[in-house]
Design an enzyme around this catalytic site. Structure first.
Site, short mmCIF file in Angstrom:
data_model
loop_
_atom_site.label_atom_id
_atom_site.label_comp_id
_atom_site.label_asym_id
_atom_site.label_seq_id
_atom_site.Cartn_x
_atom_site.Cartn_y
_atom_site.Cartn_z
N THR A 46 0.83 -1.22 0.00
CA THR A 46 0.00 0.00 0.00
C THR A 46 0.86 1.26 0.00
O THR A 46 0.54 2.25 -0.68
CB THR A 46 -0.91 0.01 1.24
OG1 THR A 46 -1.64 -1.20 1.30
CG2 THR A 46 -1.86 1.18 1.20
N THR A 47 1.97 1.22 0.75
CA THR A 47 2.84 2.39 0.88
C THR A 47 3.45 2.79 -0.46
O THR A 47 3.87 3.93 -0.64
CB THR A 47 3.94 2.09 1.91
OG1 THR A 47 3.32 1.69 3.13
CG2 THR A 47 4.82 3.30 2.18
N TYR A 109 -13.46 -3.81 -0.31
CA TYR A 109 -14.66 -3.28 -0.97
C TYR A 109 -15.80 -4.29 -1.06
O TYR A 109 -16.93 -3.98 -0.74
CB TYR A 109 -14.33 -2.73 -2.37
CG TYR A 109 -15.47 -1.94 -2.99
CD1 TYR A 109 -15.75 -0.66 -2.54
CD2 TYR A 109 -16.24 -2.48 -3.99
CE1 TYR A 109 -16.81 0.07 -3.07
CE2 TYR A 109 -17.30 -1.77 -4.54
CZ TYR A 109 -17.59 -0.50 -4.07
OH TYR A 109 -18.64 0.20 -4.59
N TYR A 135 -2.45 -10.71 4.56
CA TYR A 135 -2.37 -9.32 5.04
C TYR A 135 -3.75 -8.89 5.50
O TYR A 135 -4.68 -8.78 4.70
CB TYR A 135 -1.85 -8.43 3.90
CG TYR A 135 -1.69 -6.96 4.23
CD1 TYR A 135 -1.67 -6.48 5.54
CD2 TYR A 135 -1.54 -6.04 3.20
CE1 TYR A 135 -1.52 -5.14 5.82
CE2 TYR A 135 -1.37 -4.68 3.47
CZ TYR A 135 -1.37 -4.24 4.78
OH TYR A 135 -1.23 -2.90 5.06
N ARG A 140 -8.43 -0.56 5.95
CA ARG A 140 -8.45 -0.31 4.51
C ARG A 140 -9.42 -1.23 3.77
O ARG A 140 -9.94 -0.87 2.72
CB ARG A 140 -7.04 -0.48 3.91
CG ARG A 140 -6.07 0.63 4.31
CD ARG A 140 -4.74 0.48 3.58
NE ARG A 140 -3.82 1.54 3.95
CZ ARG A 140 -3.76 2.73 3.36
NH1 ARG A 140 -4.60 3.02 2.38
NH2 ARG A 140 -2.88 3.63 3.75
N LYS A 164 0.66 -10.64 7.91
CA LYS A 164 0.92 -9.27 8.33
C LYS A 164 -0.36 -8.79 9.00
O LYS A 164 -1.37 -8.56 8.34
CB LYS A 164 1.28 -8.38 7.14
CG LYS A 164 1.52 -6.91 7.52
CD LYS A 164 1.78 -6.04 6.30
CE LYS A 164 1.94 -4.56 6.71
NZ LYS A 164 2.14 -3.68 5.52
N ILE A 206 6.46 -5.54 9.24
CA ILE A 206 6.61 -4.90 7.93
C ILE A 206 6.27 -3.44 8.18
O ILE A 206 5.12 -3.10 8.45
CB ILE A 206 5.72 -5.54 6.86
CG1 ILE A 206 6.18 -6.98 6.59
CG2 ILE A 206 5.76 -4.72 5.57
CD1 ILE A 206 5.30 -7.76 5.63
#
Length: 291
Positions: A46-47, A109, A135, A140, A164, A206
């Site tokens: 994402t970063t 979503y 993850y 999010r 994660k 992470i």
């Protein structure tokens, strides 16, 4: 997967003022992380603002990191999404030979049930030629992958090697740690609680802030893994304010502002993200100056 114990960093994608990918600065960030003690690198998380990168830009970023790393550290590639078959297609067509594992986010979503999350990762595990790290980031995705689902996947698929865990819930992480298979890695996805999670039996982190202060943050995690609690928390409290600041107005705008004041990269993000405001910028500058 012992190579993925410790500190991994979720690499940013640096941009030039015209919003094109800044390849030379990306190389510098990779070198900076490697030379300051990071254990592994995560590409296309994402970063990295991967949601705003074109297919060609993603390939450029991946190739740049692989070439710059040159086999020095293990690499993890973000391969996830809310279209299960599209993720499978990428796993079947992409050359993953440079990577030690994929990091695959829980579907966003669509808001699947726990059974839907399980079936999504079942298909991915069966398709992936390399190990899979789950993850969980409900902030999010809008859905939380519960410990029962994580443990079911961990026990049913030997190539699902870790998670994660970024729910921001230490108790939830501890439930996974308590009941997980022996070699399953519980990796913090939250910088602020990474050390407590490690002390509870986690495998590391992470990190986002870890690429801004890689030497200090990776040492903190190593101290935690070795149960040197006082020394580890001394670093934690030294860094803590910066962790709050870099997420205050969104990721990666905060960490890119750190890079700006370290002289590593300009703070350029793509819409719909925007750079931090003047007030936060000053606070980050004051922190970096005194660190």
């Amino acid at each position: 997967m012992q190579a993925l114990i410790g500190t991994g960093v979720a690499l940013v994608t640096p941009f030039k003022s015209d919003f094109s990918v800044d390849v030379e600065t990306l190389k510098s960030i990779v070198h900076f992380s490697i030379e300051n003690g990071i254990e592994y690198l995560v590409v296309m998380g994402t970063t990295a603002e991967n949601a705003t990168l074109s297919a060609e830009e993603k390939e450029l970023v991946i190739a740049t990191v692989v070439e710059t790393n040159d086999g020095r550290l293990p690499l993890v590639l973000g391969v996830g999404g809310n279209n299960t078959m599209e993720v499978v297609a990428e796993l079947q067509t992409r050359d993953l030979s440079a990577f030690d594992a994929i990091l695959s986010v829980s579907p966003y979503y669509n808001k699947p049930t726990q059974e839907g999350i399980y079936q999504h990762f079942k298909v991915i595990a069966e398709a992936s030629p390399i190990p899979v790290i789950l993850y969980n980031v409900p902030g999010r995705t809008s859905s939380n992958m519960l410990p029962s689902t994580v443990l079911r996947l961990a026990n049913d698929f030997t190539n699902i090697v870790g998670i994660k865990e970024a729910a921001g819930d230490l108790v939830q992480a501890m439930k996974i740690i308590q009941h997980k298979p022996k070699d399953f890695l519980v990796i913090s996805g939250d910088d602020m609680i990474a050390l407590p999670m490690v002390l509870a039996g986690g495998a590391g982190v992470i990190s986002v802030i870890g690429q801004g202060f890689p030497k200090e943050f990776s040492e903190m995690i190593r101290l935690g893994l070795n149960k040197k609690v006082d020394a580890a928390f001394e670093i934690q409290y030294k860094i803590a304010d910066s962790i709050d600041m870099i997420f205050e107005q969104g990721n990666p705008a905060g960490i890119k502002e750190v890079f700006k004041f370290l002289g590593i990269a300009e703070n350029v993000v793509r819409l719909p993200l925007v750079s931090v405001d003047d007030s936060l910028s000053k606070r980050i500058y004051d922190f970096v100056k005194k660190f």
